[in-house]
Design a protein around this motif. Structure first.
Motif, PDB file in Angstrom:
ATOM      1  N   GLU A   7      -8.865   2.809  -2.749  1.00 27.64           N
ATOM      2  CA  GLU A   7      -7.523   2.606  -2.192  1.00 27.64           C
ATOM      3  C   GLU A   7      -6.610   3.797  -2.474  1.00 27.64           C
ATOM      4  O   GLU A   7      -5.851   4.218  -1.612  1.00 27.64           O
ATOM      5  N   ASP A  36      -2.691  -2.677 -11.419  1.00 28.23           N
ATOM      6  CA  ASP A  36      -3.954  -2.449 -10.720  1.00 28.23           C
ATOM      7  C   ASP A  36      -4.826  -1.483 -11.510  1.00 28.23           C
ATOM      8  O   ASP A  36      -6.041  -1.646 -11.581  1.00 28.23           O
ATOM      9  N   SER A  89       0.530  -2.196  -7.183  1.00 27.14           N
ATOM     10  CA  SER A  89       0.658  -2.173  -5.730  1.00 27.14           C
ATOM     11  C   SER A  89       1.102  -3.551  -5.259  1.00 27.14           C
ATOM     12  O   SER A  89       0.829  -4.563  -5.906  1.00 27.14           O
ATOM     13  N   LYS A 143       1.560  -0.720   1.874  1.00 26.45           N
ATOM     14  CA  LYS A 143       1.832  -1.145   0.500  1.00 26.45           C
ATOM     15  C   LYS A 143       2.965  -0.352  -0.112  1.00 26.45           C
ATOM     16  O   LYS A 143       3.260   0.766   0.295  1.00 26.45           O
ATOM     17  N   TYR A 201       3.837   1.119  -3.877  1.00 27.50           N
ATOM     18  CA  TYR A 201       3.188   1.432  -5.146  1.00 27.50           C
ATOM     19  C   TYR A 201       4.253   1.834  -6.151  1.00 27.50           C
ATOM     20  O   TYR A 201       5.230   2.497  -5.803  1.00 27.50           O
ATOM     21  N   GLU A 240      -2.927   8.149  -1.549  1.00 28.14           N
ATOM     22  CA  GLU A 240      -3.539   6.974  -0.937  1.00 28.14           C
ATOM     23  C   GLU A 240      -4.730   7.440  -0.109  1.00 28.14           C
ATOM     24  O   GLU A 240      -4.657   8.456   0.570  1.00 28.14           O
TER      25      GLU A 240
END
Length: 180
Positions: A30, A50, A66, A150, A152, A179
């Motif tokens: 990711e 995460d 995230s 998303k 972050y 990313e």
């Protein structure tokens, strides 16, 4: 006795080199962050993160959170936002999470100005905080990234007493986010 000196010298050389050599750490295909090669993945910094990386010996730490934009935006729009609030959902996230970190501090010595940028094609906001937390003086670097799907948050830190040695390292870890 000579062997002990050689061992100590080798340990010092390896320790110094590990602070400057880096590695890229990937999370579930990711995203990646670049950190000193001496840092290891862990699970004891924040159970909601995460990714957690640390080196307790050198007092270097990094966590990444995230959040699905769709889920977060729906929550903000339906339950949290005041109708007079004109901030974007990303700005709202930055303000509320930064306030949460500041509220957890016993004393804030210095808060850096908020910087806006585009890093690796993603909108980003960034600041630093020098504070006392649970009686320990800490230097934080905090970044928020607004990607397509998303949000972050990356928070990295070290002891404030190690600012001269690790400020650039901690900042660079925070800004290394990519990313995939």
């Amino acid at each position: 006795m000579k062997k002990i000196y050689v061992f100590i010298l080798a340990f010092i050389i390896v320790s110094c080199n590990n602070a400057t050599t880096t590695k890229e750490v990937s999370y579930e295909n990711e995203f990646t962050v670049t950190v000193p090669s001496m840092m290891r993945e862990g699970i004891d910094l924040n159970e909601e993160a995460d990714l957690q990386l640390s080196n307790g010996f050198n007092e270097l730490y990094l966590i990444v959170f995230s959040e699905s934009k769709q889920d977060f935006d729906s929550l903000v729009e339906s339950e949290l936002r005041d109708e007079n609030d004109t901030r974007s959902n990303f700005e709202w996230l930055v303000d509320i999470t930064k306030s949460s970190v500041l509220d957890s501090c016993d004393l804030v010595y210095k808060e850096g100005s908020m910087k806006d940028s585009i890093i690796n094609g993603i909108e980003m906001k960034y600041t630093s905080i020098e504070a006392k937390v649970v009686g320990i003086d800490i230097l934080y670097h905090y970044a928020w990234y607004n990607s397509r799907n998303k949000y972050y948050q990356i928070l990295s830190w070290t002891l404030l007493s190690k600012k001269d040695k690790y400020n650039d390292v901690v900042r660079d870890m925070t800004l290394s986010f990519k990313e995939k």
